[in-house]
Design a protein around this motif. Sequence first.
Motif: not given
Length: 246
Positions: A202-210, A213-215, A219-220
Motif C-alpha cells: 500500500r502507498p504511504p499516503k493510502a490512509d490519508k487519501e482514503a 475520499m471518504a470526506n 459531502k456529496v
Amino acid sequence: KRKNSHKDSLQIKQSYKVRLVLYGERYNDLEKHICSVKDDDVCFDHFHPCAALTAEHIETYGFPSDLSLSPRESLQLYDTMVQAWKTWPRAQELCPEKYIHFKNKIVIKKLDARKYEESLKAELTNWIKNGNIEEAKMVLYDLSSGITDSTDITEQMFPLLVEKLRKLGKLPALFFIFNLKDVEKRAHSVSNFLKEKQESKRPPKADKEAHVMANKLRKVKKSMEKERIIDEKSQKKQKNGSKPNT
C-alpha cells in the motif's frame, strides 16, 4: 402380471462384463526434488531415484518396480556409469546416440525411452552380480553426491515455500501434512503472510487519501440529500397550488 414380473426379473439379473485395464504409464514424467532452506531462501534440488538405492539392495531385491526414471534421469545414469567405469564394454552399445531403439528415429516415443531405462537398470544389476560392485557403488554414490538434506519446513518458513512455488509457476500445489493442527497453523501462516504482503504494497499516503475520499463522498451524499429534500418540498408546493378552490 406374472409375465411382466418375469421379464423384470430377467432385466435385473442381466449384467455386463467389466474388464480392468491397468496402464502403468503417466502422460508426464515425474521427477523428485528435495526441499531445503539455504540463506533464508527455499531451494529445490533434483533427486535422482537411484540415489535412494544401495548396491546390496539391488543385488538382493533388484530395482523396485515403482522406481521409474525420466528420460533426463536415464541419460544422467548413463553418463555416471561411463564415468565410473572407464573401460565399460557396453558403453558404446548403450550410448543414447547408438542405442538400437533410438537409432535413425526422428521421434523417440515414451516406450522407447522406457526400454532404454530398463536396459540401463539391467546393466547396472549385471555389474553388481558379475564382480563390478565397486563401480556400481561409485555410480550410486555420484548420483547422491551434492544432495542437500531435506529441511523441516517450519510454520514460519511455510509461506516462503508457497511464495517460491508461485514464482516458479508451480501453483496450485498439494501439501501433505499428517496433523490437523499443523495444517491449520500452516494455513494461518500463509494468510497472515499474504495480509502483511498486501499491507506492505500500500502507498504511504493510502490512509490519508482514503480519509480525504471518504470526506468528499460524505459531502456529496449530504448535497444530494439536500437537493432531494428541496425537490420534495417544491413538488408539494406545486401540488398544493394546483388544487381547485372550494
